[in-house]
Every structure is written in C-alpha cells, then in structure tokens.
Design a protein around this motif. Structure first.
Motif, mmCIF file in Angstrom:
data_model
loop_
_atom_site.group_PDB
_atom_site.id
_atom_site.type_symbol
_atom_site.label_atom_id
_atom_site.label_comp_id
_atom_site.label_asym_id
_atom_site.label_seq_id
_atom_site.Cartn_x
_atom_site.Cartn_y
_atom_site.Cartn_z
ATOM 1 N N UNK A 4 -67.793 -94.090 -23.690
ATOM 2 C CA UNK A 4 -68.136 -94.974 -24.804
ATOM 3 C C UNK A 4 -68.927 -94.308 -25.928
ATOM 4 N N UNK A 5 -69.600 -93.196 -25.648
ATOM 5 C CA UNK A 5 -70.502 -92.594 -26.626
ATOM 6 C C UNK A 5 -70.139 -91.132 -26.888
ATOM 7 N N UNK A 6 -70.574 -90.593 -28.027
ATOM 8 C CA UNK A 6 -70.450 -89.152 -28.227
ATOM 9 C C UNK A 6 -71.170 -88.425 -27.081
ATOM 10 N N UNK A 7 -70.707 -87.242 -26.735
ATOM 11 C CA UNK A 7 -71.159 -86.550 -25.520
ATOM 12 C C UNK A 7 -72.674 -86.374 -25.440
ATOM 13 N N UNK B 274 -75.027 -87.989 -26.959
ATOM 14 C CA UNK B 274 -75.666 -89.305 -26.882
ATOM 15 C C UNK B 274 -75.491 -89.900 -25.479
ATOM 16 N N UNK B 275 -74.330 -89.696 -24.878
ATOM 17 C CA UNK B 275 -74.100 -90.187 -23.509
ATOM 18 C C UNK B 275 -75.058 -89.512 -22.539
ATOM 19 N N UNK B 276 -75.224 -88.195 -22.682
ATOM 20 C CA UNK B 276 -76.149 -87.459 -21.818
ATOM 21 C C UNK B 276 -77.573 -87.964 -22.003
ATOM 22 N N UNK B 277 -78.021 -88.089 -23.247
ATOM 23 C CA UNK B 277 -79.380 -88.554 -23.523
ATOM 24 C C UNK B 277 -79.598 -89.970 -22.996
ATOM 25 N N UNK B 278 -78.630 -90.837 -23.211
ATOM 26 C CA UNK B 278 -78.751 -92.227 -22.759
ATOM 27 C C UNK B 278 -78.823 -92.286 -21.237
ATOM 28 N N UNK B 279 -78.014 -91.463 -20.568
ATOM 29 C CA UNK B 279 -78.041 -91.456 -19.107
ATOM 30 C C UNK B 279 -79.386 -90.955 -18.589
ATOM 31 N N UNK B 280 -79.893 -89.852 -19.136
ATOM 32 C CA UNK B 280 -81.162 -89.295 -18.651
ATOM 33 C C UNK B 280 -82.321 -90.259 -18.917
ATOM 34 N N UNK B 281 -82.339 -90.881 -20.082
ATOM 35 C CA UNK B 281 -83.399 -91.864 -20.362
ATOM 36 C C UNK B 281 -83.233 -93.089 -19.449
ATOM 37 N N UNK B 282 -81.987 -93.442 -19.159
ATOM 38 C CA UNK B 282 -81.725 -94.543 -18.234
ATOM 39 C C UNK B 282 -82.179 -94.230 -16.814
#
Length: 195
Positions: free
Chosen positions: A82-85, A87-95
């Motif tokens: 769903x997200x640029x790569x 951003x997906x990594x950052x969102x996952x790690x913050x999650x």
C-alpha cells in the motif's frame, strides 16, 4: 509430516475464542492467577473443549504467539503493498514500537510460558525477520535505503527496544531509536560525485 485435518466450523470457532481470550488475559498479566480449568469457564467453553485444543498452558501460549507473529507479518505485507517502500518500512518499525508498548503484559506472559519452546520462538523470529527483510529489500530496490545494512541490525534494534521496556522514558527513547535506525538506513547522495 502430515497436514492437520481442517476443523469443523464450531470447533474452529471454539479454538478462535480460546486464543482471543488467552491473548486478552495474557495481555492483562492475569493468566498465572487462573487455574487452567478456570480459564475454560472464563472463555465460555467446557474444560473438555479447552484440553482438546490446548492440552497445556504452553500449547495455548504457542498458539497465541504464532497468531501474533502472523498478524505482524501480514501487516508488513499489507504496508508493502500500500505504501512506497521506505514509508512502509518506517510505518512498520514505528508500529512495532506501538505493538510493544500496547502489549507488554502479553510479551512477558508469552516469554514465561514459552521459556522451554525455543523452537517455536525461533520459527516466529525467522518469520518476523523475513517480513523486515522484505520491507528492507524493497526500500533498497527503490534506492531510498542503503544496501550495506543487514536486516540483523534492524532486528537487534527492535530486540533492544523490547528488552528495555521497563525504562522510565521507554516510549520516547524507543521512538528515538527508530528515528536513528531510519536515519541511518537512509541512502545519502554522494557529495563527492554530484551527478
């Protein structure tokens, strides 16, 4: 190894109810105060149903653990789609920090109950590491993340965050560690080569 026979719909519902209730009780840190038979009543099933699905507390903990890992891995896949790569990594790690913060009781209970189940923990760890590897590799491919950092370094940061959960300023420090990791992963333009 033979494949498990699919459960009947009612049996699957009972299993799902037991896992959901166990996750809730584990998260609250109340599981060790309950007799295992009392847990069946709390979940709204008979003791025979409980023991048919989970003959021990440890078997129940393993099922909860595998469900947690599967949910985290599924989240990583959905973010990647769903997200640029980067951003997906950052969102996952913050999650992951959010997840650790929200489920400290669950983590402590699972660690205690699964102390002798290193194989199950290792399998779950490999699945989670693969999810992070996939996110990292996608960000490397699109050129937003350095290609010289191993997934192990990212996993070590997550383990360190989790292990330090009892520090007074844990949440702010955990967010800072993720910021450091993401900043360290970011691909920098080579100033000596302005092309």
């Amino acid at each position: 190894m033979t494949a498990d026979k699919p459960l009947r719909a009612d049996a699957q519902r009972n299993r799902d109810v037991l896992i959901a209730k166990a996750r809730e009780v584990f998260d609250a840190g109340d599981f060790f105060d309950l007799r295992f038979d009392d847990f069946a009543r709390l979940a709204g099933v008979g003791t025979g149903t409980l023991y048919r699905h989970f003959p021990t507390r440890e078997a129940l903990a393993e099922a909860v653990y595998h469900g947690e890992v599967a949910a985290l891995c599924d989240r990583a896949r959905r973010l990647q789609g769903a997200l640029p790569a980067a951003e997906a990594l950052a969102t996952f790690l913050r999650g992951m920090v959010d997840h650790i913060a929200a489920h400290a009781g669950l983590a402590r209970t699972l660690a205690t109950l699964m102390a002798d189940r290193s194989g199950a923990r290792a399998e779950g760890g490999r699945a989670l590491e693969q999810a992070v590897t996939d996110l990292l590799a996608a960000a490397v491919r699109d050129g937003t993340v350095r290609d010289d950092v191993d997934t192990g370094a990212v996993m070590m940061a997550l383990h360190g965050i989790s292990a330090a959960h009892d520090r007074p300023d844990w949440r702010a420090e955990a967010d800072d560690v993720i910021t450091l990791v993401l900043d360290g992963l970011r691909r920098r333009r080579d100033c000596s080569n302005p092309v």
